[in-house]
Enzyme design. Structure first.
Site, mmCIF file in Angstrom:
data_model
loop_
_atom_site.group_PDB
_atom_site.id
_atom_site.type_symbol
_atom_site.label_atom_id
_atom_site.label_comp_id
_atom_site.label_asym_id
_atom_site.label_seq_id
_atom_site.Cartn_x
_atom_site.Cartn_y
_atom_site.Cartn_z
ATOM 1 N N ASP A 90 1.018 -1.407 0.384
ATOM 2 C CA ASP A 90 -0.217 -0.102 0.061
ATOM 3 C C ASP A 90 0.847 1.246 -0.199
ATOM 4 O O ASP A 90 0.390 2.209 0.472
ATOM 5 C CB ASP A 90 -1.523 -0.018 1.109
ATOM 6 C CG ASP A 90 -1.817 -1.330 1.360
ATOM 7 O OD1 ASP A 90 -1.964 -1.980 2.292
ATOM 8 O OD2 ASP A 90 -2.295 -1.464 0.384
HETATM 9 N N1 LIG Z 1 3.088 -6.397 -2.642
HETATM 10 C C1 LIG Z 1 1.813 -6.051 -2.268
HETATM 11 N N2 LIG Z 1 0.216 -7.054 -2.690
HETATM 12 C C2 LIG Z 1 -0.556 -6.008 -2.278
HETATM 13 C C3 LIG Z 1 -0.746 -5.243 -2.553
HETATM 14 C C4 LIG Z 1 0.521 -3.919 -2.600
HETATM 15 O O1 LIG Z 1 0.011 -3.132 -2.361
HETATM 16 N N3 LIG Z 1 1.623 -4.523 -3.066
HETATM 17 N N4 LIG Z 1 -1.988 -4.383 -1.709
HETATM 18 C C5 LIG Z 1 -2.687 -5.524 -1.522
HETATM 19 C C6 LIG Z 1 -3.755 -5.012 -1.161
HETATM 20 N N5 LIG Z 1 -4.491 -4.600 0.346
HETATM 21 C C7 LIG Z 1 -5.010 -3.751 0.915
HETATM 22 O O2 LIG Z 1 -5.246 -3.041 0.430
HETATM 23 C C8 LIG Z 1 -3.910 -5.988 1.553
HETATM 24 C C9 LIG Z 1 -4.557 -6.925 0.797
HETATM 25 C C10 LIG Z 1 -3.702 -8.316 1.927
HETATM 26 C C11 LIG Z 1 -3.273 -7.775 3.271
HETATM 27 C C12 LIG Z 1 -3.211 -9.604 3.788
HETATM 28 O O3 LIG Z 1 -2.533 -8.951 5.241
HETATM 29 N N6 LIG Z 1 -3.558 -10.519 3.324
HETATM 30 C C13 LIG Z 1 -3.190 -11.954 3.729
HETATM 31 C C14 LIG Z 1 -4.032 -12.541 3.438
HETATM 32 C C15 LIG Z 1 -5.290 -12.331 3.650
HETATM 33 C C16 LIG Z 1 -6.499 -13.061 3.562
HETATM 34 O O4 LIG Z 1 -5.822 -14.078 3.314
HETATM 35 O O5 LIG Z 1 -7.450 -13.453 3.521
HETATM 36 C C17 LIG Z 1 -1.813 -12.699 4.085
HETATM 37 O O6 LIG Z 1 -1.671 -11.744 1.841
HETATM 38 O O7 LIG Z 1 -0.834 -12.808 4.295
HETATM 39 C C18 LIG Z 1 -3.110 -7.141 3.293
HETATM 40 C C19 LIG Z 1 -3.639 -5.911 2.097
HETATM 41 C C20 LIG Z 1 -2.694 -6.141 -2.475
HETATM 42 N N7 LIG Z 1 -1.469 -7.052 -2.791
#
Ligand SMILES: Nc1nc2c(c(=O)[nH]1)N[C@@H](CN(C=O)c1ccc(C(=O)N[C@@H](CCC(=O)O)C(=O)O)cc1)CN2
Length: 288
Positions: free
Chosen positions: A232
């Site tokens: 983000d």
């Molecule tokens: N490298 C990046 N990947 C993603 C970004 C980014 O800016 N850089 N934005 C996210 C979207 N997002 C908020 O907008 C976000 C998505 C996911 C998570 C998170 O903590 N995900 C967990 C799993 C959650 C689940 O399984 O329901 C994880 O990946 O461990 C935080 C923020 C999209 N990707």
């Protein structure tokens, strides 16, 4: 009405005298008729940015290939990063989604009505197709790539393979709730857009509405940005906000936030499709 053969030229380079003159002369000498031109000189970084929309006048005998070759010389002289594209060409867009699906549904609706001039080449989700209204997905190619700690890298390889096989120009994370690895974020940099459900830089990461409610904010917002390895923190493309009050529950924020997310993401995708956003380091230039 956009002429059937109008083109967009975007330029980014170190500022120097003569860029505009050389660019407009090159277009004029090869049958280009300028329809719109915007520029920005970033005095802090010494960078120059320009977006020119032009039509190629038939009787000049010019061709876009001649013009592209001619501009190559101008771009080399000023060490430009540049792109030249016909406005008739439609971008191939891949949408990644998880849950909730309001942003996915909204993009599909704006595509079906022609508001977003793009071709959706694939939808990828870590949830099954039945999660979404089957009428919504229709005949759009749908790929379920469930992600777990163990399968994350394998699934990302699947996403990258799909991007290459489908000739994807733009990847849109429409509330896709998986963090892309540094490697995939780097490969997609500049052509991967995310919608974050807060007014960044506030409330990065997961559950931003609950963070905002806990903080007692009086405004909530949404931000669309280019995706980078840093969660983000990518260059911002579009933002918007709405007022809220002490009476609003976290569920009210989620409900009110959906409309903000939809319009912010749609604006950002449209801006990208129009070649109106140019990267400027950690920031962007967004021409009107
Ligand atoms: N490298 C990046 N990947 C993603 C970004 C980014 O800016 N850089 N934005 C996210 C979207 N997002 C908020 O907008 C976000 C998505 C996911 C998570 C998170 O903590 N995900 C967990 C799993 C959650 C689940 O399984 O329901 C994880 O990946 O461990 C935080 C923020 C999209 N990707």
């Amino acid at each position: 009405m956009i002429p059937s053969h109008s083109f967009v030229l975007t330029i980014s380079c170190a500022d120097a005298p003569g860029i505009v003159a050389a660019t407009t002369a090159c277009l004029f000498e090869r049958g280009g008729n300028i329809l719109d031109a915007q520029q920005f000189n970033d005095l802090e970084t010494g960078r120059f940015f320009m977006r020119v929309v032009f039509a190629v006048v038939d009787h000049a005998g010019g061709s876009i290939q001649d013009l592209r070759r001619g501009f190559d010389a101008v771009a080399a002289h000023f060490s430009m990063h540049w792109s030249l594209r016909s406005q008739a060409d439609r971008r191939r867009v891949m949408i990644l989604a998880s849950r909730p699906d309001h942003c996915l549904n909204d993009l599909i609706y704006r595509w079906r009505t022609g508001e977003l001039p793009m071709d959706i080449c694939a939808i990828v989700s870590n949830y099954p197709r039945e999660t979404y209204g089957l009428a919504t997905i229709g005949d759009i190619p749908f790929h379920m790539l469930p992600v777990s700690r163990e399968t994350r890298m394998q699934q990302e390889a699947g996403i990258w393979r799909l991007v290459q096989e489908t000739g994807t120009d733009l990847v849109v994370l429409a509330r896709y709730m998986q963090i892309l690895s540094d490697g995939l974020a780097a490969k997609l940099f500049g052509r991967c857009i995310n919608i974050h459900h807060s007014f960044l830089p506030g409330f990065k990461g997961a559950r931003p509405y609950h963070q905002a409610h806990e903080r007692g904010v009086k405004l909530i917002g949404a931000t669309s940005h280019f995706v980078t390895a840093a969660l983000d923190e990518g260059p911002i493309i579009e933002q918007d906000v709405e007022r809220i009050s002490h009476r609003d529950t976290p569920e009210d924020l989620v409900r009110k936030g959906r409309d903000i997310e939809r319009r912010v993401l749609a604006r950002a995708v449209h801006t990208y499709l129009d070649d109106r956003v140019i990267l400027n380091g950690r920031k962007t230039i967004v021409f009107s």
